[in-house]
Motif scaffolding. Structure first.
Motif, PDB file in Angstrom:
ATOM      1  N   VAL A 164       0.307   5.515 -16.116  1.00  9.70           N
ATOM      2  CA  VAL A 164      -0.940   5.268 -17.075  1.00  9.70           C
ATOM      3  C   VAL A 164       0.645   4.659 -18.118  1.00  9.70           C
ATOM      4  CG1 VAL A 164      -2.218   6.945 -19.171  1.00  9.70           C
ATOM      5  CG2 VAL A 164      -2.475   7.306 -16.153  1.00  9.70           C
ATOM      6  N   SER A 165       0.172   3.720 -19.086  1.00  9.34           N
ATOM      7  CA  SER A 165       0.454   3.443 -20.266  1.00  9.34           C
ATOM      8  C   SER A 165       0.039   2.544 -21.176  1.00  9.34           C
ATOM      9  CB  SER A 165       1.720   2.411 -19.321  1.00  9.34           C
ATOM     10  OG  SER A 165       1.738   1.182 -19.291  1.00  9.34           O
ATOM     11  N   LYS A 166       0.199   2.449 -21.882  1.00  9.56           N
ATOM     12  CA  LYS A 166      -0.006   1.163 -23.401  1.00  9.56           C
ATOM     13  C   LYS A 166      -0.880   0.144 -22.663  1.00  9.56           C
ATOM     14  CE  LYS A 166       3.840  -0.598 -25.362  1.00  9.56           C
ATOM     15  NZ  LYS A 166       4.823  -1.005 -26.384  1.00  9.56           N
ATOM     16  N   ASP A 167      -0.126  -0.564 -21.094  1.00 14.50           N
ATOM     17  CA  ASP A 167      -0.746  -2.081 -20.821  1.00 14.50           C
ATOM     18  C   ASP A 167      -1.792  -1.125 -19.820  1.00 14.50           C
ATOM     19  OD1 ASP A 167       1.379  -3.045 -21.938  1.00 14.50           O
ATOM     20  OD2 ASP A 167       2.932  -2.355 -19.795  1.00 14.50           O
ATOM     21  N   GLY A 168      -1.826  -0.423 -19.503  1.00 16.41           N
ATOM     22  CA  GLY A 168      -3.189   0.206 -18.835  1.00 16.41           C
ATOM     23  C   GLY A 168      -3.124   1.190 -17.551  1.00 16.41           C
ATOM     24  N   ILE A 169      -3.583   0.996 -17.216  1.00 16.58           N
ATOM     25  CA  ILE A 169      -4.201   2.185 -16.041  1.00 16.58           C
ATOM     26  C   ILE A 169      -3.830   2.003 -14.491  1.00 16.58           C
ATOM     27  CG2 ILE A 169      -5.222   4.325 -14.639  1.00 16.58           C
ATOM     28  CD1 ILE A 169      -6.503   4.545 -17.498  1.00 16.58           C
ATOM     29  N   LYS A 170      -2.499   2.224 -13.469  1.00 20.25           N
ATOM     30  CA  LYS A 170      -2.799   1.022 -12.860  1.00 20.25           C
ATOM     31  C   LYS A 170      -2.889   2.283 -11.237  1.00 20.25           C
ATOM     32  CE  LYS A 170       1.465  -1.263 -13.513  1.00 20.25           C
ATOM     33  NZ  LYS A 170       3.636  -0.946 -12.732  1.00 20.25           N
ATOM     34  N   ILE A 171      -4.098   1.916 -10.691  1.00 18.99           N
ATOM     35  CA  ILE A 171      -4.776   2.267  -9.207  1.00 18.99           C
ATOM     36  C   ILE A 171      -4.585   1.607  -8.304  1.00 18.99           C
ATOM     37  CG2 ILE A 171      -6.868   3.581  -9.081  1.00 18.99           C
ATOM     38  CD1 ILE A 171      -8.048   2.896 -11.973  1.00 18.99           C
ATOM     39  N   GLU A 172      -4.391   2.915  -7.196  1.00 15.29           N
ATOM     40  CA  GLU A 172      -3.630   2.698  -6.341  1.00 15.29           C
ATOM     41  C   GLU A 172      -5.242   2.060  -5.123  1.00 15.29           C
ATOM     42  OE1 GLU A 172      -1.467   1.208  -3.220  1.00 15.29           O
ATOM     43  OE2 GLU A 172      -0.668   2.578  -4.813  1.00 15.29           O
ATOM     44  N   THR A 173      -5.176   0.202  -4.674  1.00 10.97           N
ATOM     45  CA  THR A 173      -6.460   0.254  -3.372  1.00 10.97           C
ATOM     46  C   THR A 173      -6.118   0.380  -2.142  1.00 10.97           C
ATOM     47  OG1 THR A 173      -6.170  -2.608  -3.604  1.00 10.97           O
ATOM     48  CG2 THR A 173      -7.505  -0.953  -5.029  1.00 10.97           C
ATOM     49  N   PHE A 190       0.964  -0.823   0.374  1.00 10.72           N
ATOM     50  CA  PHE A 190       0.147  -0.332  -0.896  1.00 10.72           C
ATOM     51  C   PHE A 190       0.499   1.234  -0.151  1.00 10.72           C
ATOM     52  CE2 PHE A 190      -2.665   2.898   2.485  1.00 10.72           C
ATOM     53  CZ  PHE A 190      -3.710   3.336   1.535  1.00 10.72           C
ATOM     54  N   GLU A 191       0.468   2.124  -0.578  1.00 13.72           N
ATOM     55  CA  GLU A 191       1.732   3.007  -1.088  1.00 13.72           C
ATOM     56  C   GLU A 191       0.450   4.586  -0.878  1.00 13.72           C
ATOM     57  OE1 GLU A 191       3.110   3.252  -5.431  1.00 13.72           O
ATOM     58  OE2 GLU A 191       4.476   1.183  -5.101  1.00 13.72           O
ATOM     59  N   GLY A 192      -0.352   4.684  -0.313  1.00 11.55           N
ATOM     60  CA  GLY A 192      -1.054   5.601   0.032  1.00 11.55           C
ATOM     61  C   GLY A 192      -2.645   5.733  -0.408  1.00 11.55           C
ATOM     62  N   THR A 193      -3.377   7.183  -1.020  1.00  9.39           N
ATOM     63  CA  THR A 193      -4.716   6.760  -1.219  1.00  9.39           C
ATOM     64  C   THR A 193      -5.649   6.145  -2.514  1.00  9.39           C
ATOM     65  OG1 THR A 193      -3.987   9.396  -1.113  1.00  9.39           O
ATOM     66  CG2 THR A 193      -6.309   8.838  -1.862  1.00  9.39           C
ATOM     67  N   PRO A 194      -5.854   5.536  -1.576  1.00  8.55           N
ATOM     68  CA  PRO A 194      -7.150   5.052  -2.469  1.00  8.55           C
ATOM     69  C   PRO A 194      -7.857   5.363  -3.515  1.00  8.55           C
ATOM     70  CG  PRO A 194      -7.239   4.379  -0.023  1.00  8.55           C
ATOM     71  CD  PRO A 194      -6.936   5.666  -0.809  1.00  8.55           C
ATOM     72  N   GLY A 195      -8.174   5.345  -4.339  1.00  6.95           N
ATOM     73  CA  GLY A 195      -8.214   5.395  -5.917  1.00  6.95           C
ATOM     74  C   GLY A 195      -6.997   6.246  -7.004  1.00  6.95           C
ATOM     75  N   LEU A 196      -5.884   6.578  -6.077  1.00  8.35           N
ATOM     76  CA  LEU A 196      -4.669   7.554  -6.628  1.00  8.35           C
ATOM     77  C   LEU A 196      -4.429   6.541  -8.324  1.00  8.35           C
ATOM     78  CD1 LEU A 196      -2.703   9.311  -7.057  1.00  8.35           C
ATOM     79  CD2 LEU A 196      -1.521   8.405  -5.613  1.00  8.35           C
ATOM     80  N   GLY A 255      -1.132  10.311 -11.518  1.00  5.77           N
ATOM     81  CA  GLY A 255      -1.888  11.271  -9.781  1.00  5.77           C
ATOM     82  C   GLY A 255      -3.154  11.394  -9.608  1.00  5.77           C
ATOM     83  N   THR A 256      -4.219  11.579 -10.461  1.00  4.66           N
ATOM     84  CA  THR A 256      -5.163  11.921 -10.490  1.00  4.66           C
ATOM     85  C   THR A 256      -6.049  10.771  -9.323  1.00  4.66           C
ATOM     86  OG1 THR A 256      -5.564  12.969 -12.868  1.00  4.66           O
ATOM     87  CG2 THR A 256      -7.641  12.066 -11.542  1.00  4.66           C
ATOM     88  N   ILE A 257      -6.844  11.672  -8.467  1.00  2.99           N
ATOM     89  CA  ILE A 257      -7.248  10.463  -7.830  1.00  2.99           C
ATOM     90  C   ILE A 257      -9.461  10.146  -8.273  1.00  2.99           C
ATOM     91  CG2 ILE A 257      -7.859   9.945  -5.074  1.00  2.99           C
ATOM     92  CD1 ILE A 257      -6.608  11.685  -3.643  1.00  2.99           C
ATOM     93  N   LEU A 258      -9.370   9.123  -8.620  1.00  9.20           N
ATOM     94  CA  LEU A 258     -10.830   8.764  -9.047  1.00  9.20           C
ATOM     95  C   LEU A 258     -11.609   8.471  -7.915  1.00  9.20           C
ATOM     96  CD1 LEU A 258      -9.132   5.473 -11.227  1.00  9.20           C
ATOM     97  CD2 LEU A 258     -10.167   8.415 -11.946  1.00  9.20           C
ATOM     98  N   LYS A 259     -12.939   8.900  -8.322  1.00  9.20           N
ATOM     99  CA  LYS A 259     -13.766   9.080  -6.803  1.00  9.20           C
ATOM    100  C   LYS A 259     -15.058   8.301  -7.332  1.00  9.20           C
ATOM    101  CE  LYS A 259     -12.052  12.734  -5.070  1.00  9.20           C
ATOM    102  NZ  LYS A 259     -11.995  14.842  -4.553  1.00  9.20           N
TER     103      LYS A 259
END
Length: 309
Positions: A264-273, A254-260, A305-309
């Motif tokens: 972003v790359s051609k492989d996909g979007i990595k999102i923190e949970t 865990f590196e911090g804010t959930p939803g962070l 760096g965007t946080i999804l909500k």
């Protein structure tokens, strides 16, 4: 043998086709035509389409309980079996007593687990490793009748509800044929369900699809694949609703804010949970078609760096 078939959605189509190939389907009962699409034009059910193609009489009661003329029609037909596959109405005791042999239901779960509607979706949302189909004698309650035959299938970790739907609809059709033949010949001993092991599920609403990034990656992944293709899981990217259709789970600290959004790359979007990351590989924005992340970022921007909500 004379069969009356009751069903509505795509899941019921393989069962109807199997019956048409092997028996004399005297009538099909299905739900009334419904408004569909942006134009809200009336559309017939998938079951009705097949019945009309095969010149089988179609009846569309709003409620069998409140329209006795349809019950009289059933009595006139004198079916050997009434077969019900996702019809969408509860049958009265009067209807259950009409056929010579039985009213048989095809249910997309391993009963007594997942009684009720949308068992395919809920089995994946809940992370089940196995699912299947059960045929049963119909009774007054919801999916409470004595069980006849079952078949099982494994649920892979990345399988969607749409994929499981297609597997179980075909398996259910074959299981139905086996059930009719064996039941008619007295080869099946109906087995009562253990109510203590029963679980009931609720109907699916679009609100279920809103992703809570405070959950762990596996739970979110299960929600996304369980709601694929409908009604779809979603989150908010800045001021836009972003539907998420496909993901992969990545083990990580865990590196911090959930939803962070961490990459972003051609492989996909990595999102923190809260436990692990999700790699999102397929998305959809309002008014746009479903796209791979690789194709989307070729002409658009998803900001790290965007946080999804």
């Amino acid at each position: 043998m004379n069969i009356v078939f009751m069903g509505t959605p795509e899941f019921a189509v393989p069962s109807l086709k199997k019956l048409i190939e092997n028996y004399d389907v005297k009538a099909v009962f299905t739900q009334p035509d419904r408004p569909k699409g942006r134009g809200k034009k009336l559309a017939m059910s998938p079951v009705k389409e097949i019945a009309l193609e095969c010149n089988i009489p179609v009846f569309q009661p709003v409620s069998l309980k409140k329209e006795p003329e349809y019950v009289e029609k059933l009595k006139e037909i004198k079916p050997d079996f009434i077969v019900v596959v996702a019809f969408g109405q509860i049958l009265s005791e009067e209807v259950l007593n009409i056929p010579k042999y039985a009213c048989i239901n095809v249910h997309a779960s391993l009963l007594p687990k997942y009684r009720g509607s949308a068992p395919i979706i809920w089995s994946i949302v809940n992370g089940e490793k196995k699912s299947g189909v059960t045929t049963m004698l119909m009774a007054k309650g919801i999916d409470t009748g004595d069980m006849l035959l079952k078949c099982e299938t494994d649920i892979d970790f990345d399988m969607t509800a749409g994929q499981l739907h297609d597997i179980l609809s075909e398996k259910g059709a074959q299981l139905l044929l086996n059930t009719i033949e064996d039941f008619k010949d007295g080869k099946i001993a109906p087995q009562k369900q253990n109510d203590e092991e029963a679980s009931y599920i609720s109907v699916i609403s679009k609100d279920l699809g809103e992703i809570n990034w405070n959950n762990d990656a596996v739970k979110i992944h299960n929600l996304i694949r369980g709601l694929n293709p409908w009604p779809s899981a979603y989150t908010h990217y800045k001021d836009k609703v972003m539907k998420i259709h496909k993901t992969k789970v990545i083990d990580s600290d865990f590196e911090g804010t959930p939803g962070l959004i961490t990459d972003v790359s051609k492989d996909g979007i990595k999102i923190e949970t809260t436990k692990g990351k999700l790699l999102v590989t397929s998305i959809q924005f309002p008014g746009k078609k479903i796209m791979s992340v690789k194709d989307y970022i070729a002409g658009n921007t998803i900001e790290k760096g965007t946080i999804l909500k």
